[in-house]
Scaffold this active site. Structure first.
Site, PDB file in Angstrom:
ATOM      1  N   ASP A 125      35.591  43.501  48.470  1.00 53.53           N
ATOM      2  CA  ASP A 125      36.254  44.164  47.353  1.00 53.53           C
ATOM      3  C   ASP A 125      35.250  45.061  46.632  1.00 53.53           C
ATOM      4  O   ASP A 125      34.117  44.652  46.367  1.00 53.53           O
ATOM      5  CB  ASP A 125      36.832  43.125  46.393  1.00 53.53           C
ATOM      6  CG  ASP A 125      37.813  43.753  45.418  1.00 53.53           C
ATOM      7  OD1 ASP A 125      38.559  44.664  45.826  1.00 53.53           O
ATOM      8  OD2 ASP A 125      37.845  43.336  44.245  1.00 53.53           O
ATOM      9  N   HIS A 132      38.294  52.175  35.285  1.00 50.26           N
ATOM     10  CA  HIS A 132      38.216  50.712  35.194  1.00 50.26           C
ATOM     11  C   HIS A 132      36.786  50.266  34.881  1.00 50.26           C
ATOM     12  O   HIS A 132      36.561  49.451  33.987  1.00 50.26           O
ATOM     13  CB  HIS A 132      38.697  50.078  36.500  1.00 50.26           C
ATOM     14  CG  HIS A 132      38.485  48.592  36.566  1.00 50.26           C
ATOM     15  ND1 HIS A 132      39.229  47.697  35.820  1.00 50.26           N
ATOM     16  CD2 HIS A 132      37.613  47.841  37.287  1.00 50.26           C
ATOM     17  CE1 HIS A 132      38.825  46.462  36.085  1.00 50.26           C
ATOM     18  NE2 HIS A 132      37.843  46.508  36.968  1.00 50.26           N
ATOM     19  N   GLU A 198      44.620  42.732  39.441  1.00 54.17           N
ATOM     20  CA  GLU A 198      43.920  43.999  39.624  1.00 54.17           C
ATOM     21  C   GLU A 198      44.758  44.829  40.585  1.00 54.17           C
ATOM     22  O   GLU A 198      45.023  44.430  41.720  1.00 54.17           O
ATOM     23  CB  GLU A 198      42.502  43.786  40.160  1.00 54.17           C
ATOM     24  CG  GLU A 198      41.611  43.128  39.106  1.00 54.17           C
ATOM     25  CD  GLU A 198      40.127  43.171  39.426  1.00 54.17           C
ATOM     26  OE1 GLU A 198      39.769  43.289  40.615  1.00 54.17           O
ATOM     27  OE2 GLU A 198      39.324  43.075  38.477  1.00 54.17           O
ATOM     28  N   GLU A 200      45.131  47.457  43.158  1.00 54.97           N
ATOM     29  CA  GLU A 200      44.211  48.073  44.114  1.00 54.97           C
ATOM     30  C   GLU A 200      44.965  48.540  45.350  1.00 54.97           C
ATOM     31  O   GLU A 200      46.098  48.138  45.599  1.00 54.97           O
ATOM     32  CB  GLU A 200      43.124  47.073  44.552  1.00 54.97           C
ATOM     33  CG  GLU A 200      42.342  46.459  43.398  1.00 54.97           C
ATOM     34  CD  GLU A 200      41.080  45.722  43.843  1.00 54.97           C
ATOM     35  OE1 GLU A 200      40.577  45.989  44.952  1.00 54.97           O
ATOM     36  OE2 GLU A 200      40.609  44.866  43.068  1.00 54.97           O
ATOM     37  N   ASP A 230      44.292  41.895  43.468  1.00 55.37           N
ATOM     38  CA  ASP A 230      43.130  41.012  43.461  1.00 55.37           C
ATOM     39  C   ASP A 230      43.209  40.137  42.200  1.00 55.37           C
ATOM     40  O   ASP A 230      42.619  40.457  41.172  1.00 55.37           O
ATOM     41  CB  ASP A 230      41.867  41.885  43.461  1.00 55.37           C
ATOM     42  CG  ASP A 230      40.586  41.072  43.455  1.00 55.37           C
ATOM     43  OD1 ASP A 230      40.613  39.928  43.926  1.00 55.37           O
ATOM     44  OD2 ASP A 230      39.563  41.603  42.976  1.00 55.37           O
ATOM     45  N   ARG A 234      39.581  35.853  34.442  1.00 51.98           N
ATOM     46  CA  ARG A 234      38.538  36.535  33.648  1.00 51.98           C
ATOM     47  C   ARG A 234      37.589  35.559  32.952  1.00 51.98           C
ATOM     48  O   ARG A 234      36.396  35.868  32.776  1.00 51.98           O
ATOM     49  CB  ARG A 234      39.182  37.447  32.608  1.00 51.98           C
ATOM     50  CG  ARG A 234      40.106  38.495  33.163  1.00 51.98           C
ATOM     51  CD  ARG A 234      39.380  39.445  34.096  1.00 51.98           C
ATOM     52  NE  ARG A 234      40.297  40.433  34.652  1.00 51.98           N
ATOM     53  CZ  ARG A 234      39.987  41.230  35.656  1.00 51.98           C
ATOM     54  NH1 ARG A 234      38.804  41.156  36.246  1.00 51.98           N
ATOM     55  NH2 ARG A 234      40.858  42.103  36.103  1.00 51.98           N
ATOM     56  N   GLN A 237      35.285  34.242  35.580  1.00 50.67           N
ATOM     57  CA  GLN A 237      34.421  35.360  35.970  1.00 50.67           C
ATOM     58  C   GLN A 237      33.320  35.603  34.943  1.00 50.67           C
ATOM     59  O   GLN A 237      32.152  35.807  35.297  1.00 50.67           O
ATOM     60  CB  GLN A 237      35.280  36.631  36.130  1.00 50.67           C
ATOM     61  CG  GLN A 237      34.541  37.847  36.675  1.00 50.67           C
ATOM     62  CD  GLN A 237      35.483  39.047  36.867  1.00 50.67           C
ATOM     63  OE1 GLN A 237      36.685  38.955  36.631  1.00 50.67           O
ATOM     64  NE2 GLN A 237      34.935  40.163  37.299  1.00 50.67           N
ATOM     65  N   LYS A 250      37.650  35.053  41.814  1.00 43.53           N
ATOM     66  CA  LYS A 250      38.415  35.957  42.682  1.00 43.53           C
ATOM     67  C   LYS A 250      38.884  35.255  43.947  1.00 43.53           C
ATOM     68  O   LYS A 250      39.372  35.906  44.863  1.00 43.53           O
ATOM     69  CB  LYS A 250      37.520  37.137  43.097  1.00 43.53           C
ATOM     70  CG  LYS A 250      36.899  37.890  41.942  1.00 43.53           C
ATOM     71  CD  LYS A 250      37.868  38.868  41.337  1.00 43.53           C
ATOM     72  CE  LYS A 250      37.141  39.823  40.409  1.00 43.53           C
ATOM     73  NZ  LYS A 250      38.006  40.949  40.036  1.00 43.53           N
ATOM     74  N   THR A 254      44.431  36.708  46.938  1.00 46.28           N
ATOM     75  CA  THR A 254      44.573  38.162  46.911  1.00 46.28           C
ATOM     76  C   THR A 254      45.847  38.462  47.671  1.00 46.28           C
ATOM     77  O   THR A 254      45.996  38.050  48.825  1.00 46.28           O
ATOM     78  CB  THR A 254      43.370  38.840  47.578  1.00 46.28           C
ATOM     79  OG1 THR A 254      42.198  38.569  46.802  1.00 46.28           O
ATOM     80  CG2 THR A 254      43.565  40.351  47.670  1.00 46.28           C
ATOM     81  N   GLU A 360      42.227  45.275  30.713  1.00 51.73           N
ATOM     82  CA  GLU A 360      42.126  46.590  30.076  1.00 51.73           C
ATOM     83  C   GLU A 360      43.342  46.891  29.200  1.00 51.73           C
ATOM     84  O   GLU A 360      43.210  47.454  28.113  1.00 51.73           O
ATOM     85  CB  GLU A 360      42.011  47.680  31.144  1.00 51.73           C
ATOM     86  CG  GLU A 360      40.759  47.615  31.981  1.00 51.73           C
ATOM     87  CD  GLU A 360      40.895  48.452  33.237  1.00 51.73           C
ATOM     88  OE1 GLU A 360      41.298  47.892  34.283  1.00 51.73           O
ATOM     89  OE2 GLU A 360      40.628  49.658  33.173  1.00 51.73           O
TER      90      GLU A 360
HETATM   91 MN    MN Z   1      38.987  43.636  42.504  1.00 55.57          MN
END
Ligand code: MN
Length: 418
Positions: A125, A132, A198, A200, A230, A234, A237, A250, A254, A360
């Protein structure tokens, strides 16, 4: 290129995701039958494994398709990919002479179960979206130091887990994990409270490589693209990521969309990456347009609620193309395999309503966003998150199918064996 008309009527509607111009590759099963390769056309799946068996798809090196994955065909390389596409186009074009032989192998999409379209050999990834990276960096380090010093020079990535990749529709369980404790000394092990998406795109490596490849060679190795979510915890993380990057945050799941949209189908939508802020070193420079203009959106549907579109953006926002990310990936000599999956990194536009993660959108939870019937900072139990993507052609649309997943509540005790 205009719409290619097919004798499969539903494929000719200008807003249908699966016109003859698309021919995306999936793996499907029907009741009582094993999963096998199929290609979407209009409201149907064409059973290409049956066509191959009947001799209607004479490809060099065949058979490839009576298996529950596209890897064999992907490994065969671009000439075979092109031969398959050309042959399917002939068979499905309006007025095709073999229509009567092909028609019995159309299965209504409504009657099939879709599976992962390929065996994911490895999953990497990236973090190749500038908006971002800037937003997240601003939250954690302030806007002056938002982009790390390497960011404008390499597409930053980490090695993810192929085993965690699931097909659209698979439920996702809220994970437990270690997070920073309330006293900032003793950590806590608890269900994630800041579970996120996420938005993507995933690029799928078709032909393998040994040693470094150029950006042009990397582009030619890519078989196709999928939508990719993904899922990211948070709070886990934030505690674990220094200094080696994300790990358990993560690794829960996915999700990818069920159809691989081939590079050939996306060719009319090629576009260049944005202007460089600083020149790239020569081995990462883009020798032509290798990004794609694909409109993307994210929908959030609470349990028993209605969907709110929480973000709209485009893949054309990325600073690095998948070809550049792949070229960088091989620059050390790292071998790439058929079925390698490369996530783009979160795709966010420049405006508030174009951000590809809740982190975000809600600015770290400080500014909850409005949805129909409530607000959200992060994902709540029972929420369904759905990614959609489309490239708008001249009288036709290229779609990916949806990339969706519902968040199940955390287990009461993740180590319970009962
Ligand atoms: Mn990602």
């Amino acid at each position: 290129m205009p719409l290619l008309r097919s004798w499969v009527d539903s494929a000719n509607a200008p807003d249908h995701p699966f016109p003859l111009n698309n021919l995306p590759c999936g793996v499907f099963s029907t009741e009582g039958e094993d999963p096998r390769c199929g290609v979407a056309i209009g409201d149907h799946v064409l059973d290409v494994s049956a066509l191959e068996e009947e001799g209607l798809l004479p490809l060099p090196g065949a058979p490839y398709l009576d298996v529950p994955f596209w890897n064999d065909l992907m490994e065969a390389g671009p000439e075979v990919w092109a031969a398959l596409r050309a042959r399917l186009t002939v068979l499905l074009t309006e007025g095709a002479k073999d229509r009567a032989k092909v028609a019995p192998h159309l299965v209504p999409l409504a009657q099939v179960e879709l599976h992962l379209p390929f065996l994911v050999s490895e999953y990497t990834d990236f973090y190749a979206g500038q908006n971002h990276a800037f937003n997240v960096g601003s939250m954690f380090r302030g806007p002056e130091n938002a982009l790390p010093p390497n960011w404008l020079h390499i597409p930053i990535g980490y090695n993810g887990r192929a085993s965690s990749v699931v097909v659209s529709g698979t439920p996702v369980r809220r994970p437990w994990g270690q997070v920073k404790g309330p006293d900032h000394v003793v950590p806590a092990f608890q269900p994630s409270r800041r579970f996120d998406i996420e938005l993507e795109m995933g690029a799928i490596v078709g032909t393998p490589s040994q040693g470094p490849v150029t950006v042009a060679e990397a582009d030619a190795m890519i078989f196709g693209y999928v939508l990719l979510n993904d899922w990211s915890a948070r709070d886990i993380q934030g505690w674990e990521y220094q200094p080696l990057g994300p790990f358990q945050s993560k690794a829960t799941a996915t999700t990818i969309s069920p159809w691989i949209v081939t590079r050939a189908a996306l060719a009319p939508f090629r576009t260049s990456t944005p202007a460089r802020e600083v020149p790239l070193l020569p081995h990462l420079q883009e020798p032509g347009p290798m990004l794609y203009d694909i409109a993307l959106e994210v929908g959030l549907t609470p349990e028993a609620g209605v969907e709110t579109i929480i973000a709209r953006t485009t893949y054309a926002e990325m600073y690095y193309s998948a070809a550049q990310a792949l070229a960088h990936h091989t620059s050390s000599g790292c071998p790439m395999n058929t079925g390698d999956l490369l996530g783009s990194g979160t795709i966010s536009g420049p405006t508030k309503d174009s951000r590809g993660s809740l982190l975000e959108l809600s600015w770290g939870g400080k500014e909850p966003i409005a949805i129909t019937g409530g607000t959200r900072s992060f994902i709540e139990d029972g929420d369904t998150l759905t990614l959609r993507g489309k490239a708008q052609g001249d009288g036709y649309t290229i779609g990916f199918g949806t990339c969706t997943g519902t968040l199940l509540p955390a287990l009461k005790d993740p180590y319970s064996r009962t």
